[in-house]
Design a protein around this motif. Sequence first.
Motif, PDB file in Angstrom:
ATOM      1  N   UNK A   1     -30.167  30.859  -3.878  1.00 50.28           N
ATOM      2  CA  UNK A   1     -31.708  30.535  -3.989  1.00 50.28           C
ATOM      3  C   UNK A   1     -31.767  29.179  -3.787  1.00 50.28           C
ATOM      4  N   UNK A   2     -33.148  28.647  -3.846  1.00 45.23           N
ATOM      5  CA  UNK A   2     -33.753  27.520  -3.765  1.00 45.23           C
ATOM      6  C   UNK A   2     -34.926  27.147  -4.423  1.00 45.23           C
ATOM      7  N   UNK A   3     -35.401  26.107  -4.376  1.00 42.66           N
ATOM      8  CA  UNK A   3     -36.537  25.818  -5.149  1.00 42.66           C
ATOM      9  C   UNK A   3     -37.784  25.422  -4.483  1.00 42.66           C
ATOM     10  N   UNK A   4     -37.816  25.232  -3.174  1.00 41.45           N
ATOM     11  CA  UNK A   4     -39.039  24.790  -2.316  1.00 41.45           C
ATOM     12  C   UNK A   4     -39.126  23.455  -2.357  1.00 41.45           C
ATOM     13  N   UNK A   5     -37.941  22.567  -2.832  1.00 45.18           N
ATOM     14  CA  UNK A   5     -38.185  21.118  -2.739  1.00 45.18           C
ATOM     15  C   UNK A   5     -37.542  20.594  -1.694  1.00 45.18           C
ATOM     16  N   UNK A   6     -37.969  20.021  -0.778  1.00 51.21           N
ATOM     17  CA  UNK A   6     -37.224  19.607   0.506  1.00 51.21           C
ATOM     18  C   UNK A   6     -36.568  18.381   0.126  1.00 51.21           C
ATOM     19  N   UNK A   7     -35.223  18.346   0.486  1.00 53.46           N
ATOM     20  CA  UNK A   7     -34.396  17.321   0.019  1.00 53.46           C
ATOM     21  C   UNK A   7     -34.101  16.341   1.376  1.00 53.46           C
ATOM     22  N   UNK A   8     -34.474  16.729   2.511  1.00 56.42           N
ATOM     23  CA  UNK A   8     -34.443  15.998   3.795  1.00 56.42           C
ATOM     24  C   UNK A   8     -34.781  16.574   4.816  1.00 56.42           C
ATOM     25  N   UNK A   9     -35.239  15.544   5.867  1.00 56.95           N
ATOM     26  CA  UNK A   9     -35.688  15.952   7.101  1.00 56.95           C
ATOM     27  C   UNK A   9     -34.477  15.961   8.109  1.00 56.95           C
ATOM     28  N   UNK A  10     -33.960  16.950   8.615  1.00 57.41           N
ATOM     29  CA  UNK A  10     -32.974  17.158   9.617  1.00 57.41           C
ATOM     30  C   UNK A  10     -33.368  17.352  11.118  1.00 57.41           C
ATOM     31  N   UNK A  11     -32.456  17.424  11.899  1.00 62.92           N
ATOM     32  CA  UNK A  11     -32.920  17.577  13.239  1.00 62.92           C
ATOM     33  C   UNK A  11     -31.891  18.688  13.951  1.00 62.92           C
ATOM     34  N   UNK A  12     -32.484  19.607  14.726  1.00 57.87           N
ATOM     35  CA  UNK A  12     -31.637  20.520  15.551  1.00 57.87           C
ATOM     36  C   UNK A  12     -31.096  19.772  16.612  1.00 57.87           C
ATOM     37  N   UNK A  13     -29.788  19.747  16.672  1.00 64.39           N
ATOM     38  CA  UNK A  13     -28.843  18.784  17.771  1.00 64.39           C
ATOM     39  C   UNK A  13     -28.715  19.907  18.545  1.00 64.39           C
ATOM     40  N   UNK A  14     -28.751  21.111  18.532  1.00 64.63           N
ATOM     41  CA  UNK A  14     -28.304  21.967  19.792  1.00 64.63           C
ATOM     42  C   UNK A  14     -28.514  23.475  19.326  1.00 64.63           C
ATOM     43  N   UNK A  15     -28.669  24.443  20.518  1.00 65.13           N
ATOM     44  CA  UNK A  15     -28.436  25.624  20.038  1.00 65.13           C
ATOM     45  C   UNK A  15     -27.667  26.353  21.088  1.00 65.13           C
ATOM     46  N   UNK A  16     -26.768  27.304  20.590  1.00 57.79           N
ATOM     47  CA  UNK A  16     -25.811  28.009  21.669  1.00 57.79           C
ATOM     48  C   UNK A  16     -26.164  29.185  21.549  1.00 57.79           C
ATOM     49  N   UNK A  17     -26.137  29.926  22.709  1.00 61.32           N
ATOM     50  CA  UNK A  17     -26.495  31.366  22.689  1.00 61.32           C
ATOM     51  C   UNK A  17     -24.909  32.313  22.506  1.00 61.32           C
TER      52      UNK A  17
END
Length: 220
Positions: free
Chosen positions: A1-17
């Motif tokens: 469960x979460x609260x919907x209060x964003x704690x940080x802005x991250x970044x996608x470093x990569x996607x691997x199929x």
Amino acid sequence: MFTGIVQALGRIQGQERRGDDVRLRVSGGGLSLDDVAVGDSIAVNGVCLTAVAVAAEAFEADVSVETLDRTSLGGLGAGSRVNLEKALTPATPLGGHLVSGHVDGLGTVEACHPDGRSWRFRFRAPDRLARYIAEKGSICVDGVSLTVNAVDGPCFEVNIVPHTMDATRFGEYRSGHSVNLEVDLIARYLERLMLGEQAAAPGASGITREFLARSGFRTD
């Protein structure tokens, strides 16, 4: 469960199929991962993902076919910013509302304009979700807990204060942008409960005018 209060802005470093699935690598963007272990949950743009590898400043998570079909995660390339929130604990302040991290569908940004020092956003939800969205009710957009200010059919409006614009992806949204939507879970379960025994019937999908009429409610 979460609260919907964003704690940080991250970044996608990569996607691997990996077959039909995808493994994401996400940088924490300043989010402390010291207390995150393999198997823990982290919300990425409002999608509850399970950490399968954790490093000092990044983590990896597998994204299933179901999640790729239901959310915007599959369309995020390397460098895309994402809203992050760690799972709540009994000591976590419930500053937003209870969020499961189970996305109900994709919405679309229709418009945004200044509203005082804030911004007013208008979104279009899928028609099947419109019945769960109520004025002054709660909704989660890309993992952000928000209050619905107005409803017009499948469209709804929210007000974004300057802090939220700075702390989340909202500053990047433009008309046509896709967002992950999670409706208020109480509304979702209430509908199912109202079906009673009919919930077990094949094809039972929700409250309809015909169902209400059979149950003694006026529908005119």
